[in-house]
Scaffold this motif. Structure first.
Motif, PDB file in Angstrom:
ATOM      1  N   PHE A 167       0.821  -1.213   0.000  1.00  0.00           N
ATOM      2  CA  PHE A 167       0.000   0.000   0.000  1.00  0.00           C
ATOM      3  C   PHE A 167       0.853   1.262   0.000  1.00  0.00           C
ATOM      4  N   GLY A 168       1.816   1.270  -0.908  1.00  0.00           N
ATOM      5  CA  GLY A 168       2.673   2.448  -1.048  1.00  0.00           C
ATOM      6  C   GLY A 168       3.546   2.709   0.155  1.00  0.00           C
ATOM      7  N   GLY A 169       3.868   1.664   0.887  1.00  0.00           N
ATOM      8  CA  GLY A 169       4.723   1.818   2.057  1.00  0.00           C
ATOM      9  C   GLY A 169       3.978   2.216   3.317  1.00  0.00           C
ATOM     10  N   THR A 170       2.642   2.132   3.297  1.00  0.00           N
ATOM     11  CA  THR A 170       1.858   2.534   4.476  1.00  0.00           C
ATOM     12  C   THR A 170       1.424   1.347   5.336  1.00  0.00           C
ATOM     13  N   ALA A 171       1.860   0.135   4.977  1.00  0.00           N
ATOM     14  CA  ALA A 171       1.423  -1.051   5.721  1.00  0.00           C
ATOM     15  C   ALA A 171       2.614  -1.946   6.040  1.00  0.00           C
ATOM     16  N   THR A 172       2.398  -2.825   7.003  1.00  0.00           N
ATOM     17  CA  THR A 172       3.433  -3.781   7.397  1.00  0.00           C
ATOM     18  C   THR A 172       2.780  -5.073   7.864  1.00  0.00           C
ATOM     19  N   LEU A 173       3.557  -6.152   7.866  1.00  0.00           N
ATOM     20  CA  LEU A 173       3.076  -7.444   8.351  1.00  0.00           C
ATOM     21  C   LEU A 173       3.370  -7.574   9.841  1.00  0.00           C
ATOM     22  N   VAL A 174       2.422  -8.151  10.570  1.00  0.00           N
ATOM     23  CA  VAL A 174       2.609  -8.421  11.996  1.00  0.00           C
ATOM     24  C   VAL A 174       2.231  -9.868  12.285  1.00  0.00           C
ATOM     25  N   LYS A 175       2.759 -10.398  13.386  1.00  0.00           N
ATOM     26  CA  LYS A 175       2.475 -11.782  13.777  1.00  0.00           C
ATOM     27  C   LYS A 175       1.457 -11.873  14.895  1.00  0.00           C
ATOM     28  N   ASN A 176       1.088 -10.732  15.482  1.00  0.00           N
ATOM     29  CA  ASN A 176       0.089 -10.717  16.550  1.00  0.00           C
ATOM     30  C   ASN A 176      -1.272 -10.361  15.968  1.00  0.00           C
ATOM     31  N   ASP A 177      -2.279 -11.152  16.303  1.00  0.00           N
ATOM     32  CA  ASP A 177      -3.633 -10.937  15.796  1.00  0.00           C
ATOM     33  C   ASP A 177      -4.153  -9.575  16.263  1.00  0.00           C
ATOM     34  N   PRO A 178      -4.484  -8.671  15.315  1.00  0.00           N
ATOM     35  CA  PRO A 178      -4.975  -7.347  15.695  1.00  0.00           C
ATOM     36  C   PRO A 178      -6.470  -7.315  16.046  1.00  0.00           C
ATOM     37  N   SER A 179      -7.146  -8.459  16.035  1.00  0.00           N
ATOM     38  CA  SER A 179      -8.576  -8.503  16.357  1.00  0.00           C
ATOM     39  C   SER A 179      -8.827  -7.976  17.762  1.00  0.00           C
ATOM     40  N   TYR A 180     -10.003  -7.377  17.953  1.00  0.00           N
ATOM     41  CA  TYR A 180     -10.384  -6.870  19.272  1.00  0.00           C
ATOM     42  C   TYR A 180     -11.900  -6.892  19.378  1.00  0.00           C
ATOM     43  N   GLY A 181     -12.408  -7.180  20.560  1.00  0.00           N
ATOM     44  CA  GLY A 181     -13.857  -7.214  20.784  1.00  0.00           C
ATOM     45  C   GLY A 181     -14.569  -8.033  19.717  1.00  0.00           C
ATOM     46  N   LYS A 182     -15.552  -7.416  19.065  1.00  0.00           N
ATOM     47  CA  LYS A 182     -16.310  -8.091  18.005  1.00  0.00           C
ATOM     48  C   LYS A 182     -15.673  -7.914  16.632  1.00  0.00           C
ATOM     49  N   CYS A 183     -14.581  -7.178  16.568  1.00  0.00           N
ATOM     50  CA  CYS A 183     -13.888  -6.939  15.306  1.00  0.00           C
ATOM     51  C   CYS A 183     -12.866  -8.044  15.078  1.00  0.00           C
ATOM     52  N   LEU A 184     -13.204  -8.950  14.172  1.00  0.00           N
ATOM     53  CA  LEU A 184     -12.333 -10.079  13.893  1.00  0.00           C
ATOM     54  C   LEU A 184     -11.610  -9.872  12.566  1.00  0.00           C
ATOM     55  N   TYR A 185     -10.295  -9.846  12.626  1.00  0.00           N
ATOM     56  CA  TYR A 185      -9.471  -9.748  11.426  1.00  0.00           C
ATOM     57  C   TYR A 185      -9.315 -11.148  10.846  1.00  0.00           C
ATOM     58  N   SER A 186      -9.527 -11.286   9.549  1.00  0.00           N
ATOM     59  CA  SER A 186      -9.363 -12.599   8.935  1.00  0.00           C
ATOM     60  C   SER A 186      -7.880 -12.956   8.915  1.00  0.00           C
ATOM     61  N   SER A 187      -7.619 -14.257   8.847  1.00  0.00           N
ATOM     62  CA  SER A 187      -6.243 -14.735   8.807  1.00  0.00           C
ATOM     63  C   SER A 187      -6.142 -15.823   7.751  1.00  0.00           C
ATOM     64  N   SER A 188      -4.943 -16.257   7.462  1.00  0.00           N
ATOM     65  CA  SER A 188      -4.773 -17.292   6.449  1.00  0.00           C
ATOM     66  C   SER A 188      -5.558 -18.530   6.871  1.00  0.00           C
ATOM     67  N   GLY A 189      -6.315 -19.037   5.938  1.00  0.00           N
ATOM     68  CA  GLY A 189      -7.116 -20.219   6.216  1.00  0.00           C
ATOM     69  C   GLY A 189      -8.475 -19.916   6.805  1.00  0.00           C
ATOM     70  N   SER A 190      -8.719 -18.680   7.235  1.00  0.00           N
ATOM     71  CA  SER A 190     -10.043 -18.364   7.756  1.00  0.00           C
ATOM     72  C   SER A 190     -10.998 -18.196   6.588  1.00  0.00           C
ATOM     73  N   VAL A 191     -12.223 -18.625   6.791  1.00  0.00           N
ATOM     74  CA  VAL A 191     -13.193 -18.606   5.712  1.00  0.00           C
ATOM     75  C   VAL A 191     -13.961 -17.306   5.679  1.00  0.00           C
ATOM     76  N   ALA A 192     -14.260 -16.741   6.806  1.00  0.00           N
ATOM     77  CA  ALA A 192     -15.147 -15.577   6.841  1.00  0.00           C
ATOM     78  C   ALA A 192     -14.464 -14.394   7.502  1.00  0.00           C
ATOM     79  N   SER A 193     -14.966 -13.217   7.174  1.00  0.00           N
ATOM     80  CA  SER A 193     -14.534 -12.007   7.855  1.00  0.00           C
ATOM     81  C   SER A 193     -15.693 -11.527   8.709  1.00  0.00           C
ATOM     82  N   SER A 194     -15.577 -10.322   9.231  1.00  0.00           N
ATOM     83  CA  SER A 194     -16.638  -9.808  10.090  1.00  0.00           C
ATOM     84  C   SER A 194     -17.908  -9.448   9.338  1.00  0.00           C
ATOM     85  N   GLY A 195     -17.840  -9.332   8.042  1.00  0.00           N
ATOM     86  CA  GLY A 195     -19.016  -8.933   7.269  1.00  0.00           C
ATOM     87  C   GLY A 195     -19.234  -9.837   6.080  1.00  0.00           C
ATOM     88  N   PRO A 196     -20.452  -9.825   5.523  1.00  0.00           N
ATOM     89  CA  PRO A 196     -20.729 -10.646   4.347  1.00  0.00           C
ATOM     90  C   PRO A 196     -19.956 -10.136   3.146  1.00  0.00           C
TER      91      PRO A 196
END
Length: 173
Positions: free
Chosen positions: A118-147
């Motif tokens: 993203f033009g140098g505005t992003a980075t990879l992390v190893k800690n899941d950034p999910s919080y509360g009801k906000c679930l970040y998808s991960s490799s192998g996950s089928v669904a995200s928080s929205g349809p």
């Protein structure tokens, strides 16, 4: 009336063609020039386990907003969860919203290192950034928080709509 119906039908057929993805991908590639570092040979994301793509804190707000707009627009990331009322809307910050959108795009595009630039505005992390009801998808996950509606399903919707218009046109003859 017949001429306007034909013109309308032609416009919808054109939209169906655009929704197929070929033209959309060309537009996506040409829309925003992204300075990209050369990726390493192969995808190294899985060597050390699951990774997520998040926005870098401290980068230019303008660059971050442009990258977020691209991810939610031509990048076709699922940004519904970061809309007002969505599970990832709060905290209502640019970094938080961009992180969700960047990760969604990254996961949809095979977790390749280049999909988290993203033009140098992003980075990879190893800690899941999910919080509360906000679930970040991960490799192998089928669904995200929205349809999610795929490009294929959107194309089918447009073809059905065009067919209905065509039937209405024939009926009016």
């Amino acid at each position: 009336m017949r001429k306007s119906t034909v013109v309308l039908l032609c416009l919808f057929l054109l939209e169906c063609y655009l929704a197929r993805g070929e033209v959309l991908q060309v537009k996506a590639d040409a829309a925003i020039p992204v300075t990209a570092l050369s990726p390493p040979e192969g995808n190294t994301s899985f060597l050390d386990g699951t990774t997520w793509c998040v926005a870098l804190a401290g980068v230019s707000q303008i660059d971050l907003q442009n990258a977020l707009d691209w991810a939610c627009g031509l990048g076709i990331a699922d940004c519904n969860p970061i809309q007002k009322g969505g599970p990832c809307y709060d905290p209502d910050t640019l970094v938080s919203h961009a992180s969700y959108a960047f990760n969604n795009y990254y996961q949809q595009n095979g977790n390749s290192d280049i999909a988290c630039n993203f033009g140098g505005t992003a980075t990879l992390v190893k800690n899941d950034p999910s919080y509360g009801k906000c679930l970040y998808s991960s490799s192998g996950s089928v669904a995200s928080s929205g349809p999610r509606i795929s490009i294929y399903e959107r194309s089918i919707i447009w073809w059905k709509f065009a067919a209905i218009l065509l039937l209405l046109y024939w009926r009016s003859l």
